[in-house]
Scaffold this active site. Structure first.
Site, PDB file in Angstrom:
ATOM      1  CE  LYS A 101      -6.130  -8.944   4.221  1.00 35.10           C
ATOM      2  NZ  LYS A 101      -5.250  -8.126   5.067  1.00 35.10           N
TER       3      LYS A 101
HETATM    4  P1  NAD Z   1     -11.648   0.509   6.607  1.00 35.94           P
HETATM    5  O1  NAD Z   1     -12.739  -0.221   5.925  1.00 35.94           O
HETATM    6  O2  NAD Z   1     -11.771   0.828   8.054  1.00 35.94           O
HETATM    7  O3  NAD Z   1     -11.357   1.880   5.842  1.00 35.94           O
HETATM    8  C1  NAD Z   1     -11.107   1.962   4.466  1.00 35.94           C
HETATM    9  C2  NAD Z   1     -11.278   3.416   4.076  1.00 35.94           C
HETATM   10  O4  NAD Z   1     -10.885   3.569   2.697  1.00 35.94           O
HETATM   11  C3  NAD Z   1     -12.721   3.920   4.186  1.00 35.94           C
HETATM   12  O5  NAD Z   1     -12.700   5.251   4.660  1.00 35.94           O
HETATM   13  C4  NAD Z   1     -13.207   3.892   2.726  1.00 35.94           C
HETATM   14  O6  NAD Z   1     -14.249   4.823   2.487  1.00 35.94           O
HETATM   15  C5  NAD Z   1     -11.933   4.278   2.025  1.00 35.94           C
HETATM   16  N1  NAD Z   1     -11.908   3.899   0.622  1.00 35.94           N
HETATM   17  C6  NAD Z   1     -12.343   2.750   0.061  1.00 35.94           C
HETATM   18  N2  NAD Z   1     -12.153   2.798  -1.276  1.00 35.94           N
HETATM   19  C7  NAD Z   1     -11.564   3.980  -1.540  1.00 35.94           C
HETATM   20  C8  NAD Z   1     -11.116   4.627  -2.711  1.00 35.94           C
HETATM   21  N3  NAD Z   1     -11.233   4.038  -3.908  1.00 35.94           N
HETATM   22  N4  NAD Z   1     -10.553   5.854  -2.590  1.00 35.94           N
HETATM   23  C9  NAD Z   1     -10.447   6.443  -1.394  1.00 35.94           C
HETATM   24  N5  NAD Z   1     -10.855   5.898  -0.246  1.00 35.94           N
HETATM   25  C10 NAD Z   1     -11.404   4.689  -0.325  1.00 35.94           C
HETATM   26  O7  NAD Z   1     -10.325  -0.350   6.315  1.00 35.94           O
HETATM   27  P2  NAD Z   1      -8.950  -0.323   7.118  1.00 35.94           P
HETATM   28  O8  NAD Z   1      -8.974  -1.446   8.066  1.00 35.94           O
HETATM   29  O9  NAD Z   1      -8.661   1.054   7.565  1.00 35.94           O
HETATM   30  O10 NAD Z   1      -7.916  -0.743   5.960  1.00 35.94           O
HETATM   31  C11 NAD Z   1      -7.343   0.200   5.084  1.00 35.94           C
HETATM   32  C12 NAD Z   1      -6.106  -0.406   4.440  1.00 35.94           C
HETATM   33  O11 NAD Z   1      -5.178  -0.793   5.453  1.00 35.94           O
HETATM   34  C13 NAD Z   1      -6.357  -1.663   3.615  1.00 35.94           C
HETATM   35  O12 NAD Z   1      -5.451  -1.704   2.537  1.00 35.94           O
HETATM   36  C14 NAD Z   1      -6.037  -2.781   4.589  1.00 35.94           C
HETATM   37  O13 NAD Z   1      -5.701  -3.985   3.942  1.00 35.94           O
HETATM   38  C15 NAD Z   1      -4.841  -2.158   5.287  1.00 35.94           C
HETATM   39  N6  NAD Z   1      -4.545  -2.744   6.598  1.00 35.94           N
HETATM   40  C16 NAD Z   1      -5.478  -2.743   7.598  1.00 35.94           C
HETATM   41  C17 NAD Z   1      -5.143  -3.251   8.842  1.00 35.94           C
HETATM   42  C18 NAD Z   1      -6.098  -3.222   9.993  1.00 35.94           C
HETATM   43  O14 NAD Z   1      -5.657  -3.519  11.117  1.00 35.94           O
HETATM   44  N7  NAD Z   1      -7.340  -2.843   9.829  1.00 35.94           N
HETATM   45  C19 NAD Z   1      -3.869  -3.796   9.053  1.00 35.94           C
HETATM   46  C20 NAD Z   1      -2.944  -3.767   8.022  1.00 35.94           C
HETATM   47  C21 NAD Z   1      -3.295  -3.228   6.802  1.00 35.94           C
END
Ligand code: NAD
Length: 418
Positions: free
Chosen positions: A107
């Site tokens: 990461k």
């Molecule tokens: P992203 O940046 O596209 O979206 C994150 C969202 O969470 C945004 O809408 C943001 O406004 C919101 N957010 C941030 N802080 C917040 C809070 N305190 N309360 C409520 N909402 C909040 O990110 P993503 O890629 O969608 O990732 C989201 C989660 O999924 C993370 O934990 C990431 O590690 C996990 N994840 C992502 C992927 C991927 O392919 N992108 C894969 C596996 C896991």
């Protein structure tokens, strides 16, 4: 290993220790499995648009190298620390092993606020960061992907910087790229689509009808928005969603297409007219059939775990439930938890497909990608569910145990050098 000390790393270690006890891993082997193999901290200086020069801290942590190159996202968020990155790298290791991918976990991230930066500043930041870590990444070394605050464009800049340095195109250095640069069809949707698939499997187990269910999604970003759309496609009513600024609630079901059009017009999330406003704290305890935390770690804690009201808790985010909250939820057998390393594994599975396609310069149809994705998730779901029943352990412990056991076996087979 005090450099990683942080609430999120402590949480990942507590989860590991519990599973190591379950698996009866000898004390001698535990530290070698638990602690990241190597980590790089860099200072990333850039000129801001207003002429100031600012230095951002950047990190990349590679958890283990026993099964292949390392793989994991890059996060741009003000709260990024090396401890958080190390915990996320450790979870990536167990996730890749659970789904049978030939990777160790990694990461990375930069402590910055991308919402306050211009596109040109983000490009300079990404390119300089890539240059600073260039000897630490590569298609056979460590392959970054998008995470919170990063996207396809970020990956395109990383790929271009790396390729310029090498003197030829190296699409396999990152995944989650635009399709035109060697990205995979279906990668952008993969994590949320996988979340939707696994919720469907949990509904099968519980005998729930998706057309009669309601869902609440915290974090309407890449993962949360696709998971919500995938649930809505199967008739589930999405009654609340949120972003960092707050939540939207509509008991009759939110119109996601209208919400997406509202966001595409760059209007503020909380200004969406066809909903009531709620806070993120209220959202998490809203009664529903499916609760999907899809934002950040440690959202469900000992303070609200007893008050969540759902049948399925689908952990789309990494680490959304603390170990103390786990103890409470484990006493609530009415809640079916799809643990993070299973629930959001769709992202890294299709990243693996993208890497394979890049290495072969041979690209697949979206239908092929989705079919192969669901087959891998199905196997991981079935194995996790079976082990949980057989050993009478939580689904989280089952999923983690499967992943940890495979890494432990690989380390044992390879032996210890010298
Ligand atoms: P992203 O940046 O596209 O979206 C994150 C969202 O969470 C945004 O809408 C943001 O406004 C919101 N957010 C941030 N802080 C917040 C809070 N305190 N309360 C409520 N909402 C909040 O990110 P993503 O890629 O969608 O990732 C989201 C989660 O999924 C993370 O934990 C990431 O590690 C996990 N994840 C992502 C992927 C991927 O392919 N992108 C894969 C596996 C896991």
């Amino acid at each position: 290993m005090d450099i990683y000390a942080s609430p999120t790393f402590d949480m990942a270690c507590r989860q590991f220790d519990l599973c190591a006890d379950l698996l009866e891993i000898p004390d001698n082997d535990r530290a070698r499995l638990k602690y990241p193999k190597r980590a790089l901290t860099v200072a990333v200086p850039i000129h801001l648009d207003d002429g100031r020069t600012v230095v951002y801290p950047g990190y990349r942590v590679q958890h283990h190298l026993s099964l292949g190159p390392t793989k994991g996202g890059m996060r741009y968020h003000p709260d990024v620390t090396i401890g958080e990155v190390a915990a996320l790298a450790m979870w990536m290791s167990w996730k890749c092993a659970l789904t049978g991918l030939p990777y160790g976990g990694a990461k990375g991230g930069i402590a910055c606020d991308p919402r306050k930066m211009s596109t040109t500043e983000l490009e300079r930041l990404t390119r300089r960061f890539t240059q600073e870590i260039i000897s630490f990444i590569g298609p056979q070394v460590d392959i970054p992907a998008p995470d919170v605050g990063t996207n396809e464009q970020t990956m395109a800049w990383m790929m271009d910087t790396y390729s310029t340095h090498m003197g030829y195109s190296v699409p396999g250095v990152v995944t989650g790229k635009p399709v035109g640069l060697g990205g995979s069809l279906g990668r952008r949707e993969a994590t949320g689509r996988g979340v939707g698939y696994l919720i469907g499997r949990a509904m099968d187990v519980l005998g729930l009808d998706s057309g009669k269910c309601t869902a609440v999604v915290q974090g309407y970003g890449n993962v949360g928005s696709v998971a919500a759309a995938s649930l809505a496609k199967h008739g589930t009513k999405i009654i609340a969603v949120s972003d960092v600024d707050g939540g939207l609630y509509n008991a009759g079901g939110l119109d996601l297409q209208k919400l997406d059009a509202h966001l595409a017009a760059r209007k503020p999330f909380t200004a969406f007219p066809e909903a009531d406003h709620i806070t993120n704290d209220q959202l998490l305890v809203t009664p529903c059939d499916v609760l999907v935390p899809a934002a950040l770690e440690r959202q469900i804690t000992e303070k609200n775990a007893a008050r969540i009201q759902c049948r399925i808790l689908a952990e789309a985010a990494n680490g959304p439930v603390t170990p103390d909250a786990d103890l409470i939820i484990n006493q609530r057998p009415e809640i079916f938890v799809i643990p993070d390393i299973l629930c959001n594994a769709g992202g890294v599975v299709v990243s693996y497909f993208e890497w394979v396609q890049d290495l072969q310069s041979f690209f697949w149809s979206e239908a092929e990608v989705v079919d192969k994705l669901f087959r891998i998730l199905e196997t991981a779901f079935a194995q996790t569910h079976h082990l949980s029943k057989q050993r009478k352990i939580s689904l989280r412990q089952a999923a983690l145990s499967l992943g940890i056991k495979r890494v432990a076996e690989a380390k044992k087979q390879r032996g210890l050098f010298p």
